[in-house]
Write an enzyme that holds these catalytic residues in place. Sequence first.
Site, PDB file in Angstrom:
ATOM      1  N   LYS A  70     -58.997  37.472 -49.619  1.00  0.00           N
ATOM      2  CA  LYS A  70     -58.926  36.236 -50.405  1.00  0.00           C
ATOM      3  C   LYS A  70     -60.259  35.479 -50.460  1.00  0.00           C
ATOM      4  CE  LYS A  70     -53.951  35.369 -50.092  1.00  0.00           C
ATOM      5  NZ  LYS A  70     -52.898  34.363 -49.806  1.00  0.00           N
ATOM      6  N   ASP A 107     -51.304  29.765 -54.624  1.00  0.00           N
ATOM      7  CA  ASP A 107     -50.415  29.485 -53.495  1.00  0.00           C
ATOM      8  C   ASP A 107     -49.970  28.018 -53.501  1.00  0.00           C
ATOM      9  OD1 ASP A 107     -50.356  32.056 -52.447  1.00  0.00           O
ATOM     10  OD2 ASP A 107     -52.117  31.729 -51.196  1.00  0.00           O
TER      11      ASP A 107
END
Length: 278
Positions: A70, A107
């Site tokens: 990420k 997210d």
Amino acid sequence: MIGSAMLHAGVMGWPVAHSRSPEIHGYWLKKYGIQGSYERVPSDPSDFETDVHRLRDSGWRGVNVTIPHKEAALSLADEATPRARAIGAANTITFSRSGRILADNTDAFGFIENLKERAGASWRREAPAIVLGAGGAARAVVHALLESGARTVTLANRTQSRAEALATAFGPPARAVEWAGIGEALAGAGLIVNTTSAGMDGRPPLDIDFAAAPADVIVTDIVYTPLITPFLDAATARGLIAIDGLGMLLHQARPGFEAWFGVAPQVDETLRALMLAP
């Protein structure tokens, strides 16, 4: 079928065999009649940048990115959304028609959409929140809550220095407290969020005493295996509103699917049931 050319997207990770993203996107591809594919792409960290460029040059529309890529996904992007920059990581990459790499972090979006769906009017955006944990997921949740208008976000982590560092990174109204001070902080909370892996299948449960929590507090866990963690069980036993983490997983997939396949998908009960099936 929508479109005449096969559209390709996928999820990159190391490992990646455990990812449920292909089931989510596969459901939507079928539901909306889109000629496309969504595949798991194992990518060793040393090969990640090369693999991303290979997929882009092969005509793929984009990829989701999971552990441990990420931060690397954000660093190699030509352009990133403000939320990805604020969180410091990206979980969604889109390849533009000109070949630019666009990074996003969905997210935070998934977390808020799950709250809106499952808590409805019970969730007060401005209410003080407590976030347990100080890792990457906590960063996304803190960003989401502050963007949504939380008056304060109190952080607690067993390693106090990590909670303090995260609070400093976001600044007021984020603040850190000692793990032993969670009980006192619960008294004024409107939302309590577990972002740690405690309670996940095979891991020790998170032992939190909700005795001091208000009767209308909302308790949510980003863990979804098991769906009802001991943390949520304890909240339910106290009569509190408890929200599982499956919805966050489902909703965070929506922006990427829309960017790659051109349709804004909806999370429905059929998809939820599919993800819960043995």
